[in-house]
Scaffold this active site. Structure first.
Site, mmCIF file in Angstrom:
data_model
loop_
_atom_site.group_PDB
_atom_site.id
_atom_site.type_symbol
_atom_site.label_atom_id
_atom_site.label_comp_id
_atom_site.label_asym_id
_atom_site.label_seq_id
_atom_site.Cartn_x
_atom_site.Cartn_y
_atom_site.Cartn_z
ATOM 1 N N LYS A 9 0.870 -1.062 -0.165
ATOM 2 C CA LYS A 9 -0.101 -0.130 -0.115
ATOM 3 C C LYS A 9 0.931 1.153 0.073
ATOM 4 O O LYS A 9 1.961 1.264 0.183
ATOM 5 C CB LYS A 9 -0.987 0.012 1.161
ATOM 6 C CG LYS A 9 -0.197 -0.012 2.684
ATOM 7 C CD LYS A 9 0.102 1.430 3.140
ATOM 8 C CE LYS A 9 1.114 1.144 4.349
ATOM 9 N NZ LYS A 9 1.422 2.355 4.830
ATOM 10 N N PRO A 94 9.907 -3.952 -0.091
ATOM 11 C CA PRO A 94 11.117 -3.528 0.687
ATOM 12 C C PRO A 94 10.599 -3.360 2.101
ATOM 13 O O PRO A 94 9.468 -2.829 2.102
ATOM 14 C CB PRO A 94 11.571 -2.148 0.204
ATOM 15 C CG PRO A 94 10.639 -1.650 -0.519
ATOM 16 C CD PRO A 94 9.760 -2.522 -1.124
ATOM 17 N N ALA A 97 9.872 0.754 4.832
ATOM 18 C CA ALA A 97 9.570 1.630 3.776
ATOM 19 C C ALA A 97 8.270 2.369 3.839
ATOM 20 O O ALA A 97 8.030 3.410 3.061
ATOM 21 C CB ALA A 97 9.832 0.919 2.320
ATOM 22 N N GLY A 98 7.391 1.838 4.628
ATOM 23 C CA GLY A 98 6.119 2.479 4.844
ATOM 24 C C GLY A 98 5.226 2.102 3.646
ATOM 25 O O GLY A 98 4.015 2.602 3.524
ATOM 26 N N LEU A 99 5.629 0.856 3.077
ATOM 27 C CA LEU A 99 4.598 -0.027 2.189
ATOM 28 C C LEU A 99 3.872 -0.851 2.755
ATOM 29 O O LEU A 99 3.069 -1.544 1.820
ATOM 30 C CB LEU A 99 5.457 -0.307 1.029
ATOM 31 C CG LEU A 99 6.323 0.788 0.224
ATOM 32 C CD1 LEU A 99 7.249 0.150 -0.479
ATOM 33 C CD2 LEU A 99 5.348 1.761 -0.579
ATOM 34 N N GLY A 101 4.508 -3.964 3.868
ATOM 35 C CA GLY A 101 4.790 -5.141 3.208
ATOM 36 C C GLY A 101 4.521 -6.223 4.137
ATOM 37 O O GLY A 101 4.043 -7.445 3.827
ATOM 38 N N SER A 103 2.469 -6.239 6.961
ATOM 39 C CA SER A 103 1.302 -6.410 6.915
ATOM 40 C C SER A 103 0.281 -6.856 5.991
ATOM 41 O O SER A 103 -0.594 -7.942 6.232
ATOM 42 C CB SER A 103 0.395 -4.905 7.122
ATOM 43 O OG SER A 103 1.335 -4.209 8.241
ATOM 44 N N ASP A 136 -1.701 -1.382 10.652
ATOM 45 C CA ASP A 136 -1.936 -1.265 9.161
ATOM 46 C C ASP A 136 -2.846 -2.520 8.446
ATOM 47 O O ASP A 136 -3.291 -2.600 7.583
ATOM 48 C CB ASP A 136 -0.789 -1.132 8.707
ATOM 49 C CG ASP A 136 -0.204 0.236 8.282
ATOM 50 O OD1 ASP A 136 -0.865 0.963 8.896
ATOM 51 O OD2 ASP A 136 0.867 0.292 7.938
#
Ligand code: C5P
Length: 286
Positions: A9, A94, A97-99, A101, A103, A136
């Site tokens: 996300k 990665p 990174a705040g993406l 992954g 979660s 998240d």
């Protein structure tokens, strides 16, 4: 064999409000799924529950959210500890990174295990267990474009963002989420600034105008410690991004573009920096 993608996300908007009594911060955020994904594969075998993350630094023990997800689901269903399954996690997204992954991996595991154990993957069940694993995680029970309030775990679907190309760059360092929240808290004396309520669009065709009002409260505090973040945002914006922003608490920065070729060209100078990585992705409806 069972397999599923675990899509990452970005956050189109992320306003951090006051710290709550439980230590978490109240949020108003807009999550958006992208097609950058890990792949989770589960096979039955004669042995214990194992997790392998080939060619990646991701942990393979109980500190991995996939293992915690399996245990939490088994416990919720009144089943014995997970066994007889071999899980392979092919990482693309990665870390730090705040993406989201980890979660996304946890939610993909919950879904697959529901299928394997013959339980309906009911969204409320997935979100409830997901919320115990991380703030998240519940979003990934919905995917697409969704509003997150509470500590980010109370999800309401929104009109879908029209499909856009997404350039993602990650500098050679990561950001630990708990640190980023602390930096936000330290940057504020007393109560958080008055926050004009974020009004999500009522219709999908209002999204592109609404992006101009989106912001990420982590961007100034992470950017103050890492000037490269501001440089990356400025580079993507100058190349025509509809929105360029830190994702979550970073360290990845994304830019949304009308087409993939513009996105690719926009991130090229950043990906050329030593230690930086880039992914050409796209927003997805689910
Ligand atoms: O929920 P999660 O385990 O992902 O959160 C990691 C850390 O981020 C928490 O321990 C907390 O310090 C911080 N956090 C927060 N407010 C939120 C979400 C996370 O302060 N809404």
């Amino acid at each position: 064999m069972w397999t599923a993608p675990a899509r990452a996300k970005i956050n189109l908007h992320l306003a951090v409000h006051a710290r709550r009594a439980d230590g978490y911060h109240a949020l108003t955020t807009v999550f958006q799924t992208i097609d950058l994904a890990d792949t989770l594969t589960i096979v039955e075998h004669d042995g214990p529950f194992t997790l392998r993350c080939p060619d990646s630094d991701a942990p393979e023990d109980a500190s991995n959210l996939v293992v915690r997800a399996a245990r939490a689901l088994a416990s919720e269903l009144g089943r014995p500890e997970p066994a007889g399954l071999r899980v392979t996690l092919a990482k693309q997204v990665p870390a730090q990174a705040g993406l989201g992954g980890g979660s996304a991996d946890a939610m993909a595991a919950l879904r697959l295990l529901c299928g394997i154990w013959g339980v309906a993957a009911d969204r409320d069940l997935l979100a409830r267990i997901g919320g115990r694993l991380g703030s998240d995680v519940p979003f990934f029970a919905w995917g697409g474009t969704a509003l997150g309030v509470g500590r980010g775990d109370e999800i309401t679907p929104l009109p879908p963002l029209p499909p856009l190309a997404c350039a993602i760059v990650r500098p050679p360092f990561g950001v630990a989420t708990a640190d980023a929240y602390r930096w936000v808290a330290e940057s504020r004396s007393g109560s958080p600034p008055a926050d004009p309520a974020f009004e999500p669009p009522a219709r999908a065709d209002q999204w592109l105008d609404r992006l101009a009002r989106c912001r990420n409260d982590f961007e100034p505090v992470v950017g103050a410690r890492h000037p490269e973040i501001g440089e990356a945002v400025a580079t993507l914006r100058a190349a025509g991004a509809r929105l360029a922003m830190l994702s979550g608490s970073g360290s990845a920065v994304f830019g949304l573009f009308e087409d993939a070729e513009t996105a690719r060209r926009a991130m090229a100078p950043l990906v050329g920096r030593p230690g930086w990585r880039g992914w050409l992705s796209a927003t997805t409806r689910a």
